[in-house]
Design an enzyme around this catalytic site. Structure first.
Site, PDB file in Angstrom:
ATOM      1  N   ASP A 305       0.853  -1.125  -0.153  1.00 23.04           N
ATOM      2  CA  ASP A 305      -0.093   0.082   0.117  1.00 23.04           C
ATOM      3  C   ASP A 305       0.817   1.202  -0.039  1.00 23.04           C
ATOM      4  OD1 ASP A 305      -2.079   1.737  -0.216  1.00 23.04           O
ATOM      5  OD2 ASP A 305      -3.181   0.652   1.636  1.00 23.04           O
TER       6      ASP A 305
HETATM    7  C1  BGC Z   1      -5.095   3.335   0.220  1.00 22.08           C
HETATM    8  C2  BGC Z   1      -4.983   2.278  -0.996  1.00 22.08           C
HETATM    9  C3  BGC Z   1      -4.880   2.735  -2.280  1.00 22.08           C
HETATM   10  C4  BGC Z   1      -3.787   3.746  -2.380  1.00 22.08           C
HETATM   11  C5  BGC Z   1      -3.243   4.279  -3.595  1.00 22.08           C
HETATM   12  C6  BGC Z   1      -3.707   4.012   0.021  1.00 22.08           C
HETATM   13  O1  BGC Z   1      -3.737   4.891   0.755  1.00 22.08           O
HETATM   14  O2  BGC Z   1      -5.082   2.474   1.257  1.00 22.08           O
HETATM   15  O3  BGC Z   1      -6.426   1.751  -1.151  1.00 22.08           O
HETATM   16  O4  BGC Z   1      -5.188   2.102  -3.473  1.00 22.08           O
HETATM   17  O5  BGC Z   1      -3.677   4.692  -1.460  1.00 22.08           O
HETATM   18  O6  BGC Z   1      -4.118   5.382  -3.998  1.00 22.08           O
END
Ligand code: BGC
Length: 751
Positions: A305
């Site tokens: 993530d």
């Molecule tokens: C979120 C993800 C997301 C990623 C990219 C993160 O903060 O938890 O779900 O895909 O950012 O934007």
């Protein structure tokens, strides 16, 4: 083996790649914000140092108010034949009435640096948070789950893929499969709710929709099952907070959706931010390698993530960024999203022997598999194309209507089209909130407010509204007094939901509660239409309203779908995919609970000792609940055989269960017929109800449908804490009905 066909080409590439080029494949960067940054990125791409770009400039891009993308505007001033050409196409498309926030021309330029100027000509893969829509926005995933309509969800996700792929997106960071029992958590909007079976079905539908028959299809997107694993169980519903998940619960509640996603061929998985009982998932080899790859058989790649690799320092398990990289790669994180820990450190770590080169090669191999499977080597560029969205908008309206849940109806709905309604409340003119959180590419022009949609349906002369949207002043009281029925547009803003948007109190705001009381005092019929991203606590609210339509944040066509239902053009058929508590203090409250052993299970009414001294703990609305304008009568549950031996089940024999459901009301309608099991005695405590199947037939008024279900080996067992699947002999109650409290049952025996 799913990706064997690419092995030879991958072996060839791995043999030729330098260490630095290999590490580059593991490196994902955010989209460039300025032309200078774009140039700098191109240089790095030419050196083979970048494998992927996320088309977002911040971690919570999907949650932010829309700004004009700086990179997009800046790069419009830039020169370059290819860019100008596709920019022209983009401009033409914009004149045609739609806008893209994605700078496809710039993506193509960056791709050209990879394809033509980098040593190994390996394409970049562009990812984006395409969560529940692209230009056409569909209901938030929690609402999609409430539709219980797998086929329609799949169709809509195919539409989403078509729109996003047309602008150069290769990879969507969805579906989110995090099971959650806590509506305080802002991200419940993005997930399937509280049930592992619904999570499985809806996850599969999204993956099939995104990936289509073939990932190579230019209309397909690679899916990303996220957030693996346990993120939805954060303590107190506080985003990113720690979780305590015992392995038994992990295997039986949190893993099934990911198991199904792997089986459905999800190309990628995103590891989650949280820790489980002191083990950050990002460095959890047990979760990312032993279970995900070893037991679930996942062969695609894992992306971290956002900046989660470097978070290992804040978790206190890594001393520096090099340590972070070593731990995450060893755990099984193949691609490092944006924090650069891999790019900066892996070369030295491999050279010093702290990271075996084989570990790096395995990660590169998994990433290349998906690049080959997606067809990026053959078709790296995007020719932006205009997608005809008429069908997509019609599907959005149909899915929005199927997602909405009629929670209460004391003889008010549907309304006749010649009534005079007073339309009041904070959501009368609202558009943005109807779309929900996590939508980056919506076209606000496609979205009608409730007032606009109702004018379209009824004509303005039937609608009274007040300049005072709160309804707390005399003007609105006078307005309401003149109407046949009062419609209150209530709920929560999209900004109260999504990432980092958690609440400690999920009741309706005090001013909206005051509005309801004020209107109720007029003695009129009052209908509450709730635009929400989560179940709200309904105590003190539900009693005051004559009808409640839970409309969610259902996307571009929310308002039209509400009107379709209010005025009887569509008969409601959504069912709750998450329990509605009476009070915030009752959380967590979920249907697949085990018995307390001491007669205090409020959910199913065994409340001999009250759970709380100050309130009744049963849900306001249980899981699987929702009304229709018609009524359904369930006949007895029957089974062709009520006894099968374990050996017969292992050999593929199944219990054949059937029930007749009759439409006894005045409308044709769809009913979500749900089948639950309860394993009465087992070596581990089993839930009092577990959803194992559902069907959603359309039953015409006066007609009956005979519905058949089969239950086999895969449905009757559970996982041990070691992840071993067991079906144990004993008796099972099989319940079939219209929600989880249904008591219509038959007992079967596994010998
Ligand atoms: C979120 C993800 C997301 C990623 C990219 C993160 O903060 O938890 O779900 O895909 O950012 O934007």
């Amino acid at each position: 083996m799913r990706y064997q066909e690419f092995d030879e080409q991958i072996d060839g590439l791995l043999a030729a790649m330098t260490l630095r080029e290999k590490i580059g494949q593991l490196n994902q960067i955010p989209e460039p914000k300025t032309p200078e940054q774009a140039e700098a990125y191109k240089e790095r791409i030419r050196r083979g140092e970048i494998g992927s770009i996320i088309l977002a400039s911040s971690a919570t891009a999907g949650n932010e108010k829309r700004k004009k993308g700086a990179a997009q505007e800046d790069s419009q001033q830039k020169k370059g034949a290819a860019q100008e050409d596709s920019q022209q196409k983009k401009n033409a498309a914009q004149e045609d009435g739609w806008q893209s926030n994605i700078n496809t021309a710039l993506c193509n330029e960056l791709q050209r640096a990879a394809m033509e100027e980098s040593p190994r000509h390996i394409p970049l893969i562009f990812g984006r948070d395409v969560i529940h829509g692209h230009h056409t926005v569909y209901p938030i995933p929690l609402a999609c789950a409430a539709s219980f309509n797998e086929e329609l969800v799949e169709k809509c996700y195919r539409n989403i893929a078509r729109e996003a792929a047309a602008e150069g997106v290769h990879w969507a960071f969805a579906p989110m499969l995090d099971l959650s029992r806590d509506p305080r958590w802002g991200r419940v909007i993005e997930g399937p709710g509280e049930d592992p079976y619904v999570a499985k079905v809806m996850g599969r539908a999204c993956i099939r929709g995104f990936q289509g028959e073939d990932l190579k299809d230019p209309d397909s997107l690679a899916a990303c099952a996220k957030h693996y694993i346990g993120y939805g169980a954060s303590e107190g519903g506080r985003d990113y907070h720690r979780t305590e998940i015992a392995d038994y619960s992990l295997y039986n509640y949190y893993l099934p959706a990911f198991r199904a996603a792997v089986e459905a061929g999800a190309a990628t998985v995103m590891s989650s931010f949280n820790d489980i009982s002191g083990q950050p998932v990002t460095s959890g080899r047990k979760y990312l390698t032993d279970i995900l790859r070893g037991q679930l058989g996942f062969e695609g790649f894992v992306v971290s993530d956002w900046a989660a690799v470097q978070m290992l320092m804040r978790f206190g398990v890594a001393g520096d960024r090099a340590d972070c990289a070593r731990l995450a790669l060893h755990a099984g994180v193949d691609m490092d999203m944006v924090d650069g820990c891999y790019g900066e450190n892996l070369e030295a770590l491999v050279n010093s022997g702290q990271v075996p080169e084989e570990e790096l090669d395995n990660a590169v191999r998994r990433i290349l598999r998906i690049k080959f499977a997606k067809g990026l080597f053959d078709r790296p560029y995007c020719e932006p194309r205009r997608v005809d969205r008429a069908g997509h908008l019609a599907d959005a309206r149909a899915l929005a209507a199927e997602s909405m849940v009629l929670l209460k109806n004391e003889g008010v709905l549907p309304l006749k089209k010649d009534v005079t309604v007073a339309l009041l409340g904070p959501f009368v003119h609202e558009k943005r909130s109807l779309l929900g959180s996590w939508t980056l590419d919506y076209q606000i022009e496609d979205t009608a407010s409730l007032l606009e949609a109702m004018e379209e349906k009824l004509g303005r002369e039937h609608i009274l509204f007040s300049a005072d949207e709160t309804g707390l002043y005399d003007d609105s009281v006078h307005t309401a007094a003149k109407a046949d029925v009062v419609l209150l547009a209530l709920g929560e803003s999209w900004e109260a939901t999504g990432e980092r948007r958690c609440l400690s109190d999920i009741s309706l705001s005090p001013s909206q509660q005051a509005l309801i009381h004020r209107m109720k005092a007029l003695g009129k019929k009052v209908v509450g239409i709730f635009f929400c991203g989560r179940p709200l606590a309904m105590e003190g609210v539900a009693e005051q309203l004559d009808a409640i339509l839970y409309a969610w944040h259902s996307g571009t066509k929310t308002a039209e779908a509400v009107c379709d239902i209010l005025f009887g053009d569509v008969v409601p058929s959504g069912k709750t995919a998450m329990t509605f508590p009476r009070r915030t203090g009752h959380i967590p409250l979920y249907y697949n609970v085990t018995s307390s052993g001491n007669f205090v299970n409020g959910y199913y009414g065994e409340e001999i000792f009250p759970c709380y001294l100050d309130s009744v703990a049963s849900p306001a609305y249980p899981f699987g609940y929702g009304l229709s304008y018609t009524t359904f009568a369930y006949g007895p549950v029957t089974a062709e055989k009520t006894r099968l031996s374990l050996q017969e089940l292992e050999a593929g024999k199944r219990f054949r269960i059937a029930v007749t459901v009759e439409n006894t009301g005045d409308y044709d309608g769809k009913e979500v017929v749900q089948l639950y099991i309860h394993d009465r005695t087992a070596s581990r405590m089993r839930p009092l109800r577990e959803l194992k199947a559902f069907q959603k037939p359309l039953i015409r008024r006066g007609e009956a449908a005979r519905l058949r279900f089969e239950l086999g080996y895969a449905d009757l067992g559970f996982y041990t804490e070691q992840g071993e699947y067991l079906v144990e002999p004993g008796s099972f109650d099989i319940y079939v009905g219209g929600n989880c409290l249904a008591d219509n049952r038959i007992r079967i025996e596994v010998l």
